[in-house]
Design a protein around this motif. Structure first.
Motif, PDB file in Angstrom:
ATOM      1  N   HIS A  51      40.120  34.615  41.993  1.00  0.00           N
ATOM      2  CA  HIS A  51      40.564  34.610  40.598  1.00  0.00           C
ATOM      3  C   HIS A  51      40.007  33.352  39.956  1.00  0.00           C
ATOM      4  O   HIS A  51      40.530  32.254  40.148  1.00  0.00           O
ATOM      5  CB  HIS A  51      42.094  34.624  40.527  1.00  0.00           C
TER       6      HIS A  51
ATOM      7  N   HIS B  57      39.216  40.064  31.457  1.00  0.00           N
ATOM      8  CA  HIS B  57      39.814  41.390  31.326  1.00  0.00           C
ATOM      9  C   HIS B  57      38.842  42.490  30.941  1.00  0.00           C
ATOM     10  O   HIS B  57      39.180  43.669  30.963  1.00  0.00           O
ATOM     11  CB  HIS B  57      40.969  41.334  30.325  1.00  0.00           C
TER      12      HIS B  57
ATOM     13  N   HIS C   8      40.305  37.580  36.398  1.00  0.00           N
ATOM     14  CA  HIS C   8      40.544  36.549  35.403  1.00  0.00           C
ATOM     15  C   HIS C   8      40.030  36.976  34.039  1.00  0.00           C
ATOM     16  O   HIS C   8      40.592  36.615  33.021  1.00  0.00           O
ATOM     17  CB  HIS C   8      39.892  35.209  35.769  1.00  0.00           C
TER      18      HIS C   8
ATOM     19  N   ASP D  37      43.994  41.780  37.403  1.00  0.00           N
ATOM     20  CA  ASP D  37      44.618  41.548  36.089  1.00  0.00           C
ATOM     21  C   ASP D  37      45.531  42.696  35.652  1.00  0.00           C
ATOM     22  O   ASP D  37      45.410  43.213  34.551  1.00  0.00           O
ATOM     23  CB  ASP D  37      43.518  41.266  35.041  1.00  0.00           C
TER      24      ASP D  37
ATOM     25  N   HIS E 245      48.794  42.364  35.202  1.00  0.00           N
ATOM     26  CA  HIS E 245      49.697  41.808  34.181  1.00  0.00           C
ATOM     27  C   HIS E 245      50.938  42.676  33.988  1.00  0.00           C
ATOM     28  O   HIS E 245      51.407  42.852  32.852  1.00  0.00           O
ATOM     29  CB  HIS E 245      48.967  41.603  32.849  1.00  0.00           C
TER      30      HIS E 245
ATOM     31  N   ASP F 248      46.568  37.847  38.915  1.00  0.00           N
ATOM     32  CA  ASP F 248      47.325  38.262  37.733  1.00  0.00           C
ATOM     33  C   ASP F 248      47.928  39.645  37.970  1.00  0.00           C
ATOM     34  O   ASP F 248      47.755  40.570  37.182  1.00  0.00           O
ATOM     35  CB  ASP F 248      46.476  38.217  36.453  1.00  0.00           C
TER      36      ASP F 248
HETATM   37 MN   LIG Z   1      44.435  37.834  33.520  1.00  0.00          MN
END
Ligand SMILES: [Mn+2]
Length: 389
Positions: free
Chosen positions: A184, A227, A225, A8, A10, A48
């Protein structure tokens, strides 16, 4: 063998229109530094990677720089796309990335067709296997018939399908090697905020895999997935969400971010250890009178702030005043007693039409109905949105 598990990222995410590129650069630098210091054999990135399916060149540069630095340090990478990433884009880059030691598995594949990645140790005398489960869109598990059987059945089909998929992949492992799953997905009961709470129960999350359906024969499940870094309770094998790199929004305010160091050996549960990340700017909620908010905000240094200013009623210009004093105040809300509704109840926002929800939102934050021209603009956007589906 030793892995660094992260997820994650991002990369490319902004906050209220402000770039966080420098924070991502620092946090990814921290991850690379920890990987080198811990002498890991490989870094596992559980999806992610990017915020957007079509990332900006700046986001690409940050990710590629991290991959390249790991390669130069002799650390392999295994990465899968999450729901934010474009599987097709990952597929396009997979061959190129492989030449710098980054193994990308863009889609779910059977074990013999690339679903299980072999990761040699840096010493060259061991091989671990990583079964990869990129994000599977919920709709893929619902065929036309499922649409008519009610949502509960559909969620069950998803959980069942994902459970079967994990089992089938785990059955493809070579005996005598360390086995890891990189996935994920959302597991039932994962905490979105430290205390749990209502955010646990949003619609998308009904598509969850019960922890009991995770394969118990593997050494470790490296998940992405969710956080908030956390162990998966109820999993038959050690399983963990590594969590995100930064506090990505105020829902993650105050969360301590980390990476996970995982020691695996054939046939035994992994030894798992958390290493904190400190690079990102903190996000903080500040509540009180105008003076108290400003005073507290100043103490918080470079933290991004969501301010709740207690007043007796609407005060024009107060938000600007807070922003002048606290350049890092991204949100400013006024908190005061609203007139009660005639029936005395609270508005059940979740069940309202988007238009009514917007009106409720506006009343909550501004203490009044939205002006007619704003409402007209909202209707226009809503109509477009509905057209596009
Ligand atoms: Mn995420």
């Amino acid at each position: 063998m030793r892995f660094l598990h992260t997820a994650d990222w991002h990369v490319g995410r902004q906050i209220r229109g402000r770039s966080r590129a420098e924070e991502f650069r620092a946090a990814l630098g921290e991850v690379v530094g920890i990987a080198v210091q811990e002498g890991v054999d490989a870094v596992l990135v559980a999806g992610d990677v990017y915020e957007h399916a079509a990332p900006t060149p700046e986001a690409d540069a940050l990710v590629f720089e991290a991959f390249l630095r790991l390669h130069e340090a002799g650390v392999a990478v295994v990465a899968i796309p999450g729901n934010h990433d474009s599987a097709a884009r990952f597929e396009a880059f997979a061959g190129l990335l492989r030449s710098v030691g980054v193994r990308v598995v863009p889609r779910v594949r059977p074990p013999a067709e690339g679903g299980i990645v072999e990761v040699p140790s840096r010493s060259g005398d061991e091989v671990a296997e990583v079964a990869c489960v990129p994000f599977v869109p919920e709709r893929r598990f619902g065929d036309a018939a499922a649409l008519f059987e009610g949502s509960e059945r559909w969620f069950q089909a998803y959980a069942q399908g994902m459970g079967d998929l994990l089992e089938a992949l785990a059955a493809g492992f070579t005996p005598g090697r360390a086995h890891v799953v990189l996935a994920h997905l959302f597991t039932d009961g994962a905490l979105v905020t430290p205390g749990g709470g209502e955010r646990e129960l949003t619609i998308g999350m009904a598509y969850a895999v019960p922890p009991s359906r995770l394969p118990g024969t593997v050494s470790y499940l490296a998940l992405g997935h969710v956080h908030l870094p956390q162990d998966v309770r109820g999993s038959p094998a050690p399983a963990r969400y590594a969590g995100s790199l930064l506090q990505l929004d105020f829902g993650e305010a105050g969360q301590r971010k980390s990476v996970t160091i995982v020691d695996v050996a054939p046939g035994t549960p992994a030894k798992v250890r958390e290493v904190p990340l400190t690079a990102g700017r903190p996000l903080a909620d500040v509540r009180g009178t105008l003076d108290a908010v400003i005073a507290r905000g100043r103490e918080l240094g470079d933290a991004y702030i969501r301010a709740f200013v207690e007043t007796d009623g609407p005060v024009p210009g107060i938000a600007d005043r807070v922003r002048e004093e606290l350049p890092n105040a991204l949100d400013v809300h006024l908190v005061y007693e609203r007139p009660e509704r005639p029936d005395g109840g609270r508005e059940p926002v979740g069940s309202l039409h988007p238009r009514d929800r917007f009106v409720a939102y506006h009343r909550h934050h501004h203490g009044a109905d939205p002006p007619a021209e704003l409402m007209a603009a909202f209707d226009e956007v809503l109509a477009l949105e509905l057209e596009e589906g």
